[in-house]
Enzyme design. Sequence first.
Site, PDB file in Angstrom:
ATOM      1  N   ARG A  52       1.216  -0.775   0.217  1.00 27.20           N
ATOM      2  CA  ARG A  52      -0.060   0.018  -0.218  1.00 27.20           C
ATOM      3  C   ARG A  52       1.353   1.170   0.042  1.00 27.20           C
ATOM      4  NH1 ARG A  52      -3.557  -2.624  -1.329  1.00 27.20           N
ATOM      5  NH2 ARG A  52      -5.502  -3.164  -0.659  1.00 27.20           N
ATOM      6  N   GLU A  89      -2.166   8.584  -4.873  1.00 23.24           N
ATOM      7  CA  GLU A  89      -2.291   6.912  -5.855  1.00 23.24           C
ATOM      8  C   GLU A  89      -4.472   7.441  -6.281  1.00 23.24           C
ATOM      9  OE1 GLU A  89      -3.291   2.905  -5.983  1.00 23.24           O
ATOM     10  OE2 GLU A  89      -1.527   3.136  -4.813  1.00 23.24           O
TER      11      GLU A  89
END
Length: 277
Positions: A234, A266
């Site tokens: 992550r 992101e």
Amino acid sequence: MRIAVYSSKPYERPFLDTANADARHDLVYLDARLSAATADLARGATAVSIFVGDDASAPVLRSLRAGGTRLLALRSAGFNHVDVAEAERSGITIARVPAYSPYAVAEHAVGLMLTLNRKFHRAYARVREQNFALDGLMGFDMHGKTAGVIGTGKIGEAVCAILRGFGCRVLAFDPVRNPACEAFGVEYVQLADLYAASDIITLHCPLTPATKHLINAAALAAMKPGVMLINTSRGAVIDTRALIAALKRGQRGGVGSVGLDVYEEEGDLFFKDLSAE
């Protein structure tokens, strides 16, 4: 049952359609990311399916519940983007992917290592321009190098097996030791020792309050100069600003190369926040 599928991509729709062939649910594909501004698009849908970039915070879940949603089906194993406590209070059941193919993710992580080490991306670009010079493309033998694996669940275990096959010394850190890793020679150590000894460090831990910004300025400063850092877990496990600073230092006491397929922010790269309009 009507199912609103947020953040849907063309490449996944055929698979969902095939899986739904017998059940014949009404799949409503939405390009939009789930957020407070888009939750109303699911009104009347008993179930909502989301991916890792979607927002399933408390206000969003309350909006979904008011619109009739009773099931939140994640197309991911991780659920750090879901307010689980609010889902329970709202009577929304959560389902998630129990596991991806650990080998696919592990092989991808090692592929990033090989690409950075052997400069495949640079060599490919040069050859396309009819440039066959070898300058700057020299890598190193992974055999005999020390690799640090943070997180030794199913994916981390598969990475350890591959790296041991390459002839690497493999150090690992995980609150819970994996006997399978120990069986093929993985050494469990403390994070400080892993940082100090590893030529390559690869992250395979979930995002939790304990692992957010696990790789911060202090951790990066403790690593060997020129270390290769890989993250396929992550994005927020790494403090992005600290990483950029370490990359700028490079061989002078910082990170030598980084392979990422996740990024801390992101969601901001791929989704437009309609609430800002």
